[in-house]
Design an enzyme around this catalytic site. Structure first.
Site, PDB file in Angstrom:
ATOM      1  N   CYS A   1       5.713  -0.134   7.714  1.00 51.99           N
ATOM      2  CA  CYS A   1       5.359   0.982   6.836  1.00 51.99           C
ATOM      3  C   CYS A   1       6.581   1.378   6.025  1.00 51.99           C
ATOM      4  O   CYS A   1       7.685   1.454   6.579  1.00 51.99           O
ATOM      5  CB  CYS A   1       4.886   2.165   7.683  1.00 51.99           C
ATOM      6  SG  CYS A   1       4.446   3.617   6.725  1.00 51.99           S
ATOM      7  N   LEU A   2       6.383   1.632   4.732  1.00 51.36           N
ATOM      8  CA  LEU A   2       7.510   2.016   3.870  1.00 51.36           C
ATOM      9  C   LEU A   2       8.176   3.305   4.371  1.00 51.36           C
ATOM     10  O   LEU A   2       9.353   3.525   4.104  1.00 51.36           O
ATOM     11  CB  LEU A   2       7.033   2.227   2.428  1.00 51.36           C
ATOM     12  CG  LEU A   2       6.532   0.981   1.685  1.00 51.36           C
ATOM     13  CD1 LEU A   2       6.008   1.371   0.308  1.00 51.36           C
ATOM     14  CD2 LEU A   2       7.637  -0.064   1.566  1.00 51.36           C
TER      15      LEU A   2
ATOM     16  N   GLY B   1       0.840  -1.185   0.000  1.00 54.60           N
ATOM     17  CA  GLY B   1       0.000   0.000   0.000  1.00 54.60           C
ATOM     18  C   GLY B   1       0.878   1.239   0.000  1.00 54.60           C
ATOM     19  O   GLY B   1       2.011   1.203   0.495  1.00 54.60           O
TER      20      GLY B   1
ATOM     21  N   HIS C   1      -2.975   6.970   7.044  1.00 60.60           N
ATOM     22  CA  HIS C   1      -1.991   7.856   6.401  1.00 60.60           C
ATOM     23  C   HIS C   1      -2.664   9.135   5.893  1.00 60.60           C
ATOM     24  O   HIS C   1      -2.118  10.232   6.025  1.00 60.60           O
ATOM     25  CB  HIS C   1      -1.353   7.164   5.191  1.00 60.60           C
ATOM     26  CG  HIS C   1      -0.091   6.420   5.505  1.00 60.60           C
ATOM     27  ND1 HIS C   1       1.022   7.024   6.031  1.00 60.60           N
ATOM     28  CD2 HIS C   1       0.245   5.114   5.318  1.00 60.60           C
ATOM     29  CE1 HIS C   1       1.997   6.115   6.181  1.00 60.60           C
ATOM     30  NE2 HIS C   1       1.539   4.949   5.762  1.00 60.60           N
TER      31      HIS C   1
ATOM     32  N   GLN D   1       3.129   9.778   1.326  1.00 53.63           N
ATOM     33  CA  GLN D   1       4.404   9.045   1.315  1.00 53.63           C
ATOM     34  C   GLN D   1       5.279   9.379   0.118  1.00 53.63           C
ATOM     35  O   GLN D   1       6.443   9.005   0.069  1.00 53.63           O
ATOM     36  CB  GLN D   1       4.151   7.535   1.374  1.00 53.63           C
ATOM     37  CG  GLN D   1       3.529   7.106   2.696  1.00 53.63           C
ATOM     38  CD  GLN D   1       3.356   5.614   2.755  1.00 53.63           C
ATOM     39  OE1 GLN D   1       2.388   5.077   2.217  1.00 53.63           O
ATOM     40  NE2 GLN D   1       4.295   4.921   3.378  1.00 53.63           N
TER      41      GLN D   1
ATOM     42  N   HIS E   1      -4.653   1.015   7.518  1.00 50.97           N
ATOM     43  CA  HIS E   1      -3.316   1.616   7.553  1.00 50.97           C
ATOM     44  C   HIS E   1      -3.222   2.797   6.571  1.00 50.97           C
ATOM     45  O   HIS E   1      -2.712   3.869   6.922  1.00 50.97           O
ATOM     46  CB  HIS E   1      -2.274   0.536   7.213  1.00 50.97           C
ATOM     47  CG  HIS E   1      -0.858   1.008   7.232  1.00 50.97           C
ATOM     48  ND1 HIS E   1       0.051   0.614   8.199  1.00 50.97           N
ATOM     49  CD2 HIS E   1      -0.171   1.842   6.413  1.00 50.97           C
ATOM     50  CE1 HIS E   1       1.223   1.194   7.955  1.00 50.97           C
ATOM     51  NE2 HIS E   1       1.115   1.948   6.870  1.00 50.97           N
ATOM     52  N   GLU E   2      -3.742   2.595   5.350  1.00 55.89           N
ATOM     53  CA  GLU E   2      -3.621   3.644   4.325  1.00 55.89           C
ATOM     54  C   GLU E   2      -4.558   4.820   4.611  1.00 55.89           C
ATOM     55  O   GLU E   2      -4.180   5.976   4.398  1.00 55.89           O
ATOM     56  CB  GLU E   2      -3.884   3.064   2.930  1.00 55.89           C
ATOM     57  CG  GLU E   2      -2.917   1.963   2.507  1.00 55.89           C
ATOM     58  CD  GLU E   2      -1.446   2.314   2.706  1.00 55.89           C
ATOM     59  OE1 GLU E   2      -1.068   3.489   2.523  1.00 55.89           O
ATOM     60  OE2 GLU E   2      -0.671   1.410   3.067  1.00 55.89           O
TER      61      GLU E   2
HETATM   62 NI    NI Z   1       2.440   3.079   5.763  1.00 54.35          NI
END
Ligand code: NI
Length: 169
Positions: free
Chosen positions: A92-93, A45, A138, A50, A134-135
């Site tokens: 998380c990236l 995701g 964000h 991000q 999660h997204e």
């Molecule tokens: Ni994330």
């Protein structure tokens, strides 16, 4: 075009995003870039903040690019149904190298718009339900570490501060 992933510490990650209003070619290009950037980073995701953009849009593919139908674009998403519980490790990236157990609902239904602006609803279970949460977090400026205990969160933040000082973040 592959965009670099913004890391923890950049205020864009903790700022609520703005509603997407224009569903034009630029948005389609952004969506394509987001998928490309997500696959390049081996993520499931990716939310617009991000890659440094405060727009209410995210892409998800829990199949890691293996199934074309698994590609999901959520513009202006909202959770309209949530039920059950799951507790799994999450990462998380934007916070690479750190993971933690986060409780999420097992079943989540979202209502959103696709890249053309069409409104749709999609049900998710397990990993997909987790990705939705999660997204969408964000897009509200919330990171998964805010769901961890204060002790664990502070430990992660301390380590990141050290890495920053050492030029490793
Ligand atoms: Ni994330």
């Amino acid at each position: 075009m592959i965009h670099p992933i913004v890391k923890f510490g950049d205020p864009v990650l903790e700022t609520p995003t703005k509603w997407v209003e224009k569903f034009d070619e630029d948005l389609q290009k952004l969506v394509d870039d987001m998928f490309e950037s997500m696959y390049a980073a081996s993520g499931v995701g990716l939310a617009a903040p991000q890659i440094g953009l405060g727009q209410r849009i995210t892409v998800i593919d829990v199949s890691n690019g293996k199934t074309p139908e698994a590609r999901i674009v959520l513009a202006n998403p909202e959770i309209i149904y949530a039920d059950g519980q799951q507790r799994e490790e999450e990462g998380c990236l934007s916070i690479p190298g750190f993971r933690g157990y986060v409780e999420r609902p097992q079943y989540v239904t979202v209502r959103a718009q696709d890249a053309q602006g069409n409104i749709f609803e999609r049900k998710g279970e397990g990993l997909l339900a987790r990705a939705f949460c999660h997204e969408i977090d964000h897009l509200n400026g919330v990171l998964f570490i805010s769901h961890l205990s204060m002790l664990k969160r502070d430990m992660i933040k301390r380590k990141i501060r050290k890495m920053k000082k050492a030029g490793e973040w």
